[in-house]
Each structure stands twice: as C-alpha cells, then as structure tokens.
Design an enzyme around this catalytic site. Structure first.
Site, short mmCIF file in Angstrom:
data_model
loop_
_atom_site.label_atom_id
_atom_site.label_comp_id
_atom_site.label_asym_id
_atom_site.label_seq_id
_atom_site.Cartn_x
_atom_site.Cartn_y
_atom_site.Cartn_z
N ASN A 11 46.87 -37.11 48.70
CA ASN A 11 46.41 -36.58 47.42
C ASN A 11 46.71 -35.10 47.28
OD1 ASN A 11 45.21 -39.00 46.55
ND2 ASN A 11 43.28 -38.51 47.56
N ASP A 13 44.58 -31.97 46.06
CA ASP A 13 43.18 -31.62 45.84
C ASP A 13 43.07 -30.50 44.81
OD1 ASP A 13 42.46 -33.46 47.73
OD2 ASP A 13 42.01 -31.99 49.30
N ASN A 43 44.97 -36.06 55.62
CA ASN A 43 44.13 -35.14 56.39
C ASN A 43 44.08 -35.53 57.85
OD1 ASN A 43 43.54 -33.93 53.93
ND2 ASN A 43 41.52 -34.86 53.75
N GLY A 223 25.05 -34.83 64.64
CA GLY A 223 26.02 -35.24 65.65
C GLY A 223 26.56 -36.63 65.44
N ASP A 244 32.97 -24.92 54.15
CA ASP A 244 33.46 -26.01 53.31
C ASP A 244 33.51 -27.28 54.15
OD1 ASP A 244 34.76 -27.74 51.59
OD2 ASP A 244 36.55 -26.51 51.33
N ASP A 250 37.52 -36.32 58.22
CA ASP A 250 38.92 -36.69 58.49
C ASP A 250 39.42 -35.98 59.74
OD1 ASP A 250 38.96 -38.28 56.21
OD2 ASP A 250 39.61 -36.62 54.94
N GLN A 283 36.36 -23.29 57.76
CA GLN A 283 37.55 -22.91 57.02
C GLN A 283 37.48 -23.50 55.60
OE1 GLN A 283 39.83 -20.91 58.90
NE2 GLN A 283 38.04 -21.09 60.25
#
Length: 297
Positions: A11, A13, A43, A223, A244, A250, A283
């Site tokens: 995709n 994004d 990803n 976890g 983020d 992924d 990140q």
C-alpha cells in the site's frame, strides 16, 4: 541467510497527524500529513530484508506512479520483486496518528485484490526452498488458502498473521505452523475473550486442537503470550517512548520470521521481535530504517 517468501499487500500510506482519533460526524484539522509506504505484507518483508533475510514477495501494485514508487521502495530495501505484477490502482491506507502514537486505519485494497493463482504457481520452486512462508489477510482469502496448500505440500513452515481480523476455516488453520494474532483476532478465531491467563490458555488450546502448532499472541504494552504443546509463557515488552505504533505488529512478525528461520527458540525469537517492534514505535511510519545493532545473529 534465511529465505522467506511473503505473500501479501503493498500500500501507499496517506498519514495524517491528529490530536485524537476522529469521531463520527466530526471534522478535524490535521496538524501534518505525509505519504509513506505500507501494506502489512510489504512492512513485514521490508523488516525481514533489513534483518539480513533473503526475501521474495508475491503481490500486486497499480499501473500508476504509486505502483512504480512502491516497487522501487521494495527493491531499494533488498526485497526481491519478480513475482509482483502491476494492474489497476495501487492499494492505499488512510491513517490517523495521534500525538500519543495511537492510530486508526482505513484500507483501500486496490491492486492487492488482483493477485492471481497463476502468480502462486510461478513461485512453486521458491516455496519449496523457503524456510518460512509469511502471510497476512490484506489479500483475498482464496490466495492465502492456495499458498498454504502449496507450502504444506512442499514441507515449508507457514507463519500466518491473521490481520485484519476475519474468520478462518479449520482446513486453513490446521496447516499453520505459527499463528500470530492480537487479542481481538484471537477472540474472533476462538470465541474466547482472553482477558487473563486462563482465557489466553483456553483460546490457544482451541487453536492447537484445530492443528495450529504454535500460537504467539501480541498484547501491546503487556508483551507477548506464547503457547505450544510443549511450553507456554509470557515475554515482556520493552518499555520505550512511543512516537507512532503504525507497523509495529508487522515489524514484530517480520523479525519473528527471521529469528525462527535462523533456528532460534520460540522464546528467544519473540524477545528479538519485541526489541525490533519497540524500536519501530520510536520512529515515524510503517517502514523505518532499522539500526544495525538490531540485526539478528
């Protein structure tokens, strides 16, 4: 070098920073926006390739500039693309990301729904030599089912990330080596709301009874819980400042596939995947560059 074959989505994004996730009927100003590359399959493939796996991809992008951009991005990240075709319009993900790092996503499948059975027939030899076939559910379920049949016939391990959540047949589940649901996906697949240790074990036992060899349940900041016929337990998440969360799951799956392909124990592979996912949430975007010190030995 482990060899991983990914069948999945690619995709573009469209990412909007917002103070909070928008509610029905509301208009909200975005504080910033940018275009990134995504798709659960892409990803996971990019993560695995950055962690020194040989990664082949079966998928589809559009006959548009987004498709050209997506293909070049995968090639730049050392993902091998001879089995990706171009048809129609490239898939899109419209993503809201809050200042706290939470997200909400709308998917437009586009070319991801143009993957064909013929493409899978063309990768039979690749499936036979792969250490792991890595799958998600952003492409037609019929394609996922055919890919698992080919991998089972070849004796190749199958790792399925059952996202986005949807019902799956027992015939499909019985072919899965490692299943990696989150709590929502686990509840949909088993009918059990696994809100505690007892519930998690009950849900995982149901999946093993259907033929799944191992279940790895991602629990966000709590976890990971894992369950096999031999062992079960928790692996703690690494505490980091969150920027983020897009693509964190992924990244976990891509890293887990690499570590398992290299012969790590399930517990060690989960610990490693947790570390990669923790780095990713610090990140921006779904496919950040991974620091070299995170490479799996």
């Amino acid at each position: 070098m482990p060899k991983i074959l990914v069948v999945g989505s690619i995709n573009v994004d469209l990412i909007y920073r917002v103070p909070y996730i928008i509610t029905p009927g509301e208009t909200l100003h975005s504080t910033s926006c940018h275009i990134g590359m995504g798709g659960k399959g892409a990803n996971q493939a990019v993560t695995a390739a950055q962690l020194q796996a040989e990664v082949y991809f079966v998928g589809a992008v559009g006959e548009d500039h987004y498709g050209d951009y997506a293909l070049q991005n995968l090639r730049d990240r050392n993902v091998k693309t001879p089995f990706i075709k171009q048809e129609g319009a490239t898939g899109q993900a419209i993503i809201q990301v809050t200042d706290q790092g939470e997200n909400a996503i709308i998917l437009v499948p586009g070319a991801n729904y143009h993957i064909t059975a013929q493409q899978l027939d063309e990768v039979c030899d690749c499936i036979k030599t792969a250490d792991i076939l890595l799958l998600q559910l952003e492409v037609p379920l019929a394609i996922i089912e055919q890919a698992t049949k080919l991998a089972t016939a070849a004796g190749t391990k199958i790792m399925l990330n059952p996202a986005p959540a949807q019902p799956l047949s027992d015939a499909l589940l019985q072919q899965v080596t490692i299943l990696t649901p989150n709590e929502t996906e686990l509840a949909l697949l088993t009918g059990v709301k696994a809100q505690d240790d007892k519930g998690l074990k009950e849900a995982c036992q149901l999946l093993l009874a259907k033929g799944v060899q191992g279940v790895v349940v991602t629990l966000g900041s709590r976890g990971v819980f894992y369950y096999t016929n031999k062992r079960n337990g928790y692996v703690a998440a690494k505490k980091v400042p969150v920027k983020d969360t897009t693509g964190a799951g992924d990244a976990f799956n891509g890293a887990l596939a690499v570590a398992l392909s290299k012969g790590q124990s399930l517990e060690d592979a989960i610990s490693y995947a947790n570390e990669i996912a923790a780095y990713v949430v610090t990140q921006s975007g779904a496919q950040p560059d991974l620091a070299i010190h995170l490479t799996c030995n």
